[in-house]
Design an enzyme around this catalytic site. Structure first.
Site, short mmCIF file in Angstrom:
data_model
loop_
_atom_site.label_atom_id
_atom_site.label_comp_id
_atom_site.label_asym_id
_atom_site.label_seq_id
_atom_site.Cartn_x
_atom_site.Cartn_y
_atom_site.Cartn_z
N GLY A 11 27.45 44.24 30.66
CA GLY A 11 28.73 43.53 30.73
C GLY A 11 28.97 42.57 29.71
N VAL A 64 26.22 50.98 34.94
CA VAL A 64 25.11 50.34 35.37
C VAL A 64 24.38 51.07 36.83
CG1 VAL A 64 24.97 48.27 33.93
CG2 VAL A 64 25.64 48.12 36.34
N ASN A 90 23.88 41.11 33.78
CA ASN A 90 24.88 40.43 34.02
C ASN A 90 26.04 41.18 34.47
OD1 ASN A 90 27.04 38.32 33.20
ND2 ASN A 90 27.83 40.09 32.01
N SER A 142 24.61 34.70 42.16
CA SER A 142 25.74 33.69 42.62
C SER A 142 25.56 32.61 43.74
CB SER A 142 27.12 34.59 42.89
OG SER A 142 28.14 33.97 43.53
N TYR A 155 29.99 41.09 48.16
CA TYR A 155 29.57 40.24 46.81
C TYR A 155 28.51 39.48 47.49
CZ TYR A 155 30.18 37.59 42.64
OH TYR A 155 29.69 36.84 41.51
N ALA A 157 26.28 39.78 49.78
CA ALA A 157 25.16 40.43 50.19
C ALA A 157 24.30 41.11 48.76
CB ALA A 157 25.76 41.70 51.04
N LYS A 159 24.71 39.66 45.97
CA LYS A 159 23.92 38.75 45.07
C LYS A 159 22.71 37.99 45.96
CE LYS A 159 26.75 39.01 41.77
NZ LYS A 159 26.30 39.24 40.18
P1 NAP Z 1 33.98 39.69 34.19
O1 NAP Z 1 34.43 38.70 33.21
O2 NAP Z 1 34.79 40.25 35.20
O3 NAP Z 1 32.81 40.63 33.35
C1 NAP Z 1 32.36 41.26 34.13
C2 NAP Z 1 31.56 42.54 33.06
O4 NAP Z 1 30.83 43.35 33.92
C3 NAP Z 1 32.44 43.25 32.19
O5 NAP Z 1 32.29 43.11 30.81
C4 NAP Z 1 32.50 44.63 32.81
O6 NAP Z 1 32.54 45.62 31.84
C5 NAP Z 1 30.99 44.71 33.30
N1 NAP Z 1 30.91 45.78 34.18
C6 NAP Z 1 31.53 45.82 35.61
N2 NAP Z 1 31.08 46.86 36.07
C7 NAP Z 1 30.46 47.49 35.30
C8 NAP Z 1 29.42 48.66 35.51
N3 NAP Z 1 29.44 49.54 36.40
N4 NAP Z 1 28.60 49.13 34.44
C9 NAP Z 1 28.84 48.37 33.23
N5 NAP Z 1 29.25 47.07 32.90
C10 NAP Z 1 30.19 46.71 34.19
O7 NAP Z 1 32.99 38.55 35.07
P2 NAP Z 1 32.08 37.25 34.77
O8 NAP Z 1 32.75 36.50 35.44
O9 NAP Z 1 31.69 37.17 33.35
O10 NAP Z 1 30.73 37.65 35.70
C11 NAP Z 1 29.45 37.92 34.87
C12 NAP Z 1 28.39 37.94 35.82
O11 NAP Z 1 28.21 36.63 36.50
C13 NAP Z 1 28.72 39.04 37.12
O12 NAP Z 1 27.31 39.40 37.58
C14 NAP Z 1 29.20 37.99 38.18
O13 NAP Z 1 29.01 38.36 39.70
C15 NAP Z 1 28.58 36.67 38.02
N6 NAP Z 1 29.11 35.24 38.36
C16 NAP Z 1 30.14 35.11 37.76
C17 NAP Z 1 30.79 33.78 38.53
C18 NAP Z 1 32.31 33.23 37.85
O14 NAP Z 1 32.44 32.36 38.43
N7 NAP Z 1 32.75 34.04 37.01
C19 NAP Z 1 30.10 33.22 39.57
C20 NAP Z 1 29.01 33.70 40.01
C21 NAP Z 1 28.48 34.72 39.53
P3 NAP Z 1 33.70 46.00 30.92
O15 NAP Z 1 34.25 44.93 30.20
O16 NAP Z 1 33.51 47.24 30.18
O17 NAP Z 1 34.85 46.19 32.27
#
Ligand code: NAP
Length: 248
Positions: A11, A64, A90, A142, A155, A157, A159
């Site tokens: 990601g 993934v 990620n 998370s 989500y 569960a 994490k």
């Molecule tokens: P985001 O901007 O929505 O980006 C998510 C990324 O995951 C994208 O690059 C997407 O790829 C990739 N992805 C989704 N499904 C996939 C799959 N099946 N195979 C490969 N890649 C996949 O999310 P983010 O906010 O940066 O979050 C990144 C991580 O941090 C996640 O695990 C999220 O749960 C965690 N997190 C985020 C927050 C927050 O507040 N933002 C808080 C807690 C935890 P594409 O670009 O190709 O679609």
């Protein structure tokens, strides 16, 4: 600090993953970026990293949640780069809703991407890390998995599962010089949190003691520490990065 290391980041084209790619590249690591779709944004990221940091950077399309794709991708990355030393799990998605109305496919999609995806990539890197007696695994959890946020059964569960998986991986691989740690972000300004709407965003911001959303770069700084030799004696931990949101 990371010269000669190869980091595989899932990601990596957007949000937190993109910031981690840039940060690790700025410290000298070569970057194998995984995206679900190798679109223009992902390709632009690779071009920018190569131009700015003069490291090797390559894009791989991989879902993934598919174990076979993860195995093939890891094999290909090792062929292209020689080895992998840092794995950042990620990639993640949300499909929020109350349990009452949550569709089975939304529950499965989130578990399969967030939890099974982390397992798949860890399993694919397990033997190479064991053999080389070195590796840094960083899993994105998370605070939702700590707090059990309403509307996020799937989500939260997934994490909480990632945190447990982190501890198991750490125990299994510690004697082989491999560390595994989880980062638990709170509310970080990315596409994922943009999707929750203005009212929910306002509520979140009011509940963060630091009084602001985190930036992807805040998370990337922590990931860089966990990817570096400076964190060699830290394994099996879950580190919150949330401006105090989940202080207990
Ligand atoms: P985001 O901007 O929505 O980006 C998510 C990324 O995951 C994208 O690059 C997407 O790829 C990739 N992805 C989704 N499904 C996939 C799959 N099946 N195979 C490969 N890649 C996949 O999310 P983010 O906010 O940066 O979050 C990144 C991580 O941090 C996640 O695990 C999220 O749960 C965690 N997190 C985020 C927050 C927050 O507040 N933002 C808080 C807690 C935890 P594409 O670009 O190709 O679609």
């Amino acid at each position: 600090m990371l010269n000669g290391k190869t980091a595989l980041i899932t990601g990596g084209a957007r949000g937190i993953g993109a910031a981690i790619c840039r940060k690790l590249a700025s410290l000298g690591a070569d970057i194998a970026m995984i995206a679900l779709t190798a679109d223009e944004q992902a390709n632009n990221q690779i071009a920018a990293i190569t131009a700015e940091y003069h490291v090797k950077a390559k894009l791989y399309a991989c879902d993934v949640s598919d174990a076979a794709q993860c195995k093939d991708t890891v094999k290909q990355v090792i062929e292209d780069f020689g080895n992998i030393t840092i794995l950042v799990n990620n990639a993640g998605i949300t499909r929020d809703g109350l349990i009452l109305g949550m569709k089975e496919e939304d529950f499965d999609a989130v578990i399969n991407t967030n939890l099974k995806g982390t397992f798949n990539m860890t399993q694919a890197c397990y033997r190479p890390f064991m053999k080389q007696k070195y590796g840094k695994i960083i899993n994105l959890a998370s605070v939702s998995g700590l707090l059990g946020t309403a509307g996020q059964a799937n989500y939260a569960a997934s994490k909480a599962g990632v945190m447990a998986l982190t501890k198991v991986t750490a125990r299994e691989l510690a004697s082989r010089g491999v560390t595994c740690n989880a980062i638990a972000p709170g509310f970080i300004a990315t596409d994922m949190t943009k999707a929750i709407g203005d009212k929910a965003t306002q509520q979140y911001l009011e509940s963060i003691p630091a009084g602001r959303a985190g930036q992807p770069e805040d998370v990337a700084n922590l990931a860089a520490f966990l990817a570096s030799p400076e964190s060699d004696y830290i394994t099996g931990t879950v580190i919150r990065i949330d401006g105090g949101l989940a202080i207990s």
